[in-house]
Design an enzyme around this catalytic site. Sequence first.
Site, PDB file in Angstrom:
ATOM      1  N   PHE A 175       6.571  -1.227  51.169  1.00  0.00           N
ATOM      2  CA  PHE A 175       7.352  -1.558  49.873  1.00  0.00           C
ATOM      3  C   PHE A 175       6.457  -2.257  48.936  1.00  0.00           C
ATOM      4  O   PHE A 175       6.708  -2.125  47.633  1.00  0.00           O
ATOM      5  CB  PHE A 175       8.788  -2.423  50.082  1.00  0.00           C
ATOM      6  CG  PHE A 175       9.714  -1.643  50.886  1.00  0.00           C
ATOM      7  CD1 PHE A 175      10.681  -0.870  50.258  1.00  0.00           C
ATOM      8  CD2 PHE A 175       9.689  -1.824  52.204  1.00  0.00           C
ATOM      9  CE1 PHE A 175      11.469  -0.041  50.808  1.00  0.00           C
ATOM     10  CE2 PHE A 175      11.072  -1.435  53.056  1.00  0.00           C
ATOM     11  CZ  PHE A 175      11.732  -0.417  52.548  1.00  0.00           C
TER      12      PHE A 175
ATOM     13  N   THR B 110      -2.749  -4.384  43.189  1.00  0.00           N
ATOM     14  CA  THR B 110      -1.956  -4.051  44.146  1.00  0.00           C
ATOM     15  C   THR B 110      -1.837  -2.856  44.637  1.00  0.00           C
ATOM     16  O   THR B 110      -1.824  -2.371  46.029  1.00  0.00           O
ATOM     17  CB  THR B 110      -0.650  -4.709  43.770  1.00  0.00           C
ATOM     18  OG1 THR B 110      -0.668  -6.354  43.588  1.00  0.00           O
ATOM     19  CG2 THR B 110       0.295  -4.742  44.759  1.00  0.00           C
TER      20      THR B 110
ATOM     21  N   ASP C 254      11.570   1.909  20.982  1.00  0.00           N
ATOM     22  CA  ASP C 254      11.269   2.457  22.147  1.00  0.00           C
ATOM     23  C   ASP C 254       9.891   1.873  22.744  1.00  0.00           C
ATOM     24  O   ASP C 254       9.178   1.344  22.096  1.00  0.00           O
ATOM     25  CB  ASP C 254      11.150   3.701  21.951  1.00  0.00           C
ATOM     26  CG  ASP C 254      11.815   4.545  23.311  1.00  0.00           C
ATOM     27  OD1 ASP C 254      11.694   3.739  24.400  1.00  0.00           O
ATOM     28  OD2 ASP C 254      11.747   5.573  23.492  1.00  0.00           O
TER      29      ASP C 254
ATOM     30  N   TYR D  38       1.750   2.193  35.615  1.00  0.00           N
ATOM     31  CA  TYR D  38       2.576   1.907  36.816  1.00  0.00           C
ATOM     32  C   TYR D  38       2.548   3.118  37.611  1.00  0.00           C
ATOM     33  O   TYR D  38       2.224   3.124  38.733  1.00  0.00           O
ATOM     34  CB  TYR D  38       4.089   1.220  36.671  1.00  0.00           C
ATOM     35  CG  TYR D  38       4.927   1.442  37.624  1.00  0.00           C
ATOM     36  CD1 TYR D  38       4.648   1.039  38.805  1.00  0.00           C
ATOM     37  CD2 TYR D  38       6.029   2.359  37.574  1.00  0.00           C
ATOM     38  CE1 TYR D  38       5.560   1.521  40.023  1.00  0.00           C
ATOM     39  CE2 TYR D  38       6.814   2.563  38.699  1.00  0.00           C
ATOM     40  CZ  TYR D  38       6.545   2.083  39.801  1.00  0.00           C
ATOM     41  OH  TYR D  38       7.537   2.334  40.866  1.00  0.00           O
TER      42      TYR D  38
ATOM     43  N   ILE E 123      14.075  -3.647  46.961  1.00  0.00           N
ATOM     44  CA  ILE E 123      14.336  -2.760  47.939  1.00  0.00           C
ATOM     45  C   ILE E 123      13.955  -3.171  49.266  1.00  0.00           C
ATOM     46  O   ILE E 123      14.764  -3.180  50.334  1.00  0.00           O
ATOM     47  CB  ILE E 123      13.704  -1.520  47.511  1.00  0.00           C
ATOM     48  CG1 ILE E 123      14.162  -1.232  46.115  1.00  0.00           C
ATOM     49  CG2 ILE E 123      13.938  -0.365  48.408  1.00  0.00           C
ATOM     50  CD1 ILE E 123      13.481  -0.010  45.641  1.00  0.00           C
TER      51      ILE E 123
ATOM     52  N   GLY F 142       5.239   5.524  25.514  1.00  0.00           N
ATOM     53  CA  GLY F 142       5.177   6.496  26.476  1.00  0.00           C
ATOM     54  C   GLY F 142       6.308   6.858  27.201  1.00  0.00           C
ATOM     55  O   GLY F 142       6.352   6.980  28.445  1.00  0.00           O
TER      56      GLY F 142
ATOM     57  N   LYS G 227       0.888   4.178  41.112  1.00  0.00           N
ATOM     58  CA  LYS G 227       1.600   4.780  42.626  1.00  0.00           C
ATOM     59  C   LYS G 227       1.138   6.073  42.807  1.00  0.00           C
ATOM     60  O   LYS G 227       1.022   6.517  43.855  1.00  0.00           O
ATOM     61  CB  LYS G 227       3.013   4.579  42.187  1.00  0.00           C
ATOM     62  CG  LYS G 227       3.724   3.406  42.129  1.00  0.00           C
ATOM     63  CD  LYS G 227       3.641   2.577  43.299  1.00  0.00           C
ATOM     64  CE  LYS G 227       4.426   3.029  44.576  1.00  0.00           C
ATOM     65  NZ  LYS G 227       4.234   2.309  45.870  1.00  0.00           N
TER      66      LYS G 227
ATOM     67  N   THR H 278       7.715   6.577  44.100  1.00  0.00           N
ATOM     68  CA  THR H 278       8.674   6.704  43.236  1.00  0.00           C
ATOM     69  C   THR H 278       8.681   8.034  42.516  1.00  0.00           C
ATOM     70  O   THR H 278       7.657   8.910  42.597  1.00  0.00           O
ATOM     71  CB  THR H 278       8.343   5.736  41.859  1.00  0.00           C
ATOM     72  OG1 THR H 278       9.084   5.964  40.701  1.00  0.00           O
ATOM     73  CG2 THR H 278       6.926   5.605  41.384  1.00  0.00           C
ATOM     74  N   ASP H 279       9.698   8.426  42.028  1.00  0.00           N
ATOM     75  CA  ASP H 279       9.716   9.888  41.242  1.00  0.00           C
ATOM     76  C   ASP H 279       8.926   9.524  39.894  1.00  0.00           C
ATOM     77  O   ASP H 279       8.598  10.628  39.302  1.00  0.00           O
ATOM     78  CB  ASP H 279      11.215  10.150  40.702  1.00  0.00           C
ATOM     79  CG  ASP H 279      12.047   9.196  39.753  1.00  0.00           C
ATOM     80  OD1 ASP H 279      11.290   8.219  39.573  1.00  0.00           O
ATOM     81  OD2 ASP H 279      13.022   9.371  39.832  1.00  0.00           O
ATOM     82  N   GLU H 280       8.385   8.634  39.391  1.00  0.00           N
ATOM     83  CA  GLU H 280       7.642   8.411  38.228  1.00  0.00           C
ATOM     84  C   GLU H 280       6.558   9.008  38.260  1.00  0.00           C
ATOM     85  O   GLU H 280       5.736   9.443  37.409  1.00  0.00           O
ATOM     86  CB  GLU H 280       7.695   7.224  37.554  1.00  0.00           C
ATOM     87  CG  GLU H 280       8.902   6.353  37.569  1.00  0.00           C
ATOM     88  CD  GLU H 280       9.115   5.135  36.546  1.00  0.00           C
ATOM     89  OE1 GLU H 280       7.869   4.928  35.749  1.00  0.00           O
ATOM     90  OE2 GLU H 280       9.654   4.288  36.840  1.00  0.00           O
TER      91      GLU H 280
END
Length: 355
Positions: free
Chosen positions: A79, A98, A288, A158, A11, A291, A162, A132-134
């Site tokens: 970013f 990070t 899968d 992750y 991005i 989570g 964030k 992020t939307d997560e």
Amino acid sequence: MILVTGGAGFIGANFVLDWLRANDEPVLDLDKLTYAGNPENLAALQGDPRHIFVQGDIGDRGLVGKLLSEHRPRAIVNFAAESHVDRSIHGPEDFIQTNVVGTFHLLDEARAYWVSLPEEEKAAFRFLHVSTDEVYGSLGPTDAPFTEQTPFAPNSPYSASKASSDHLVRAYHHTYGLPVLTTNCSNNYGPYQFPEKLIPLIVLNAVQGKPLPIYGDGMNVRDWLYVGDHCTAIRAALEKGRPGETYNIGGWNEMPNIEIVKTVCALLDEMRPDPAGPYARLITYVTDRPGHDRRYAIDASKIDRELGWRPAETFETGIRKTVRWYLDNMAWVEHVASGAYRNWVETNYSERVQA
């Protein structure tokens, strides 16, 4: 001048290229060049004096402070992040370093720089944090999409890292007055995306005749945003956003993963037919991931209402451009698909037996 961190990633590189196509304001580009930071993404800017590239870490306070004092940017667009859920499951520590510690160091250096500015420059300065939307967690099939007021409920290392960085950015505004903006985007797709993410992975595996791995039943739903639209949204937020505000950026394109894969396969059938048969024959369902959030959906009405931004691409136009780009740039894909990348794919998918 603006400072862009993570400007050699997917991005970030698209943003830098888009920024310099739109205007002549220089970009100071700071990127650590981890696995996902690729200088080839910026090859078009080689020799362009408007683009100053520095290899370095946002967590290196000495370097960040030096760059800020020497180049005096009017804005920072952050970013820089570890961004792949599967990698965070296998090795969460890098994500904490990070996304949490690095963002903290960057914020603290930005605050020290901002405080030192003359009043007019201080009032105009912005720190835009790309998230992020997560961070919002997972939605049920009939739940309303995420808004800027949705409580955080991250479900992976992750997204937790964030969410932590988002909280730090908010705190630096409310505690110190730092003029920050936060954007929370949905799943991006488009040129220069590292080929471990769904769409480029499917294109690469398909043209190589390899299985197309689909987690679980393939019905995990995401909102898909063309990266070029994301870039214009960030520019709008930087130009017109109100300090302290959060803006959700989405493509208004909810779609299950299996439909994404089938769409990519159909485009490949059209653009590069395989004598062995339709590419969908390669779809393989695998166990899968732990989570795995079932559904994300973004309500992007606030950025539309307040800043006048809406995506220009439909999913149909954006995915066609994307598949065409990867087919036309297979040399780029092959360079990115290094031994380290192949080892990652092996690590992640070899343990997932066919479901």
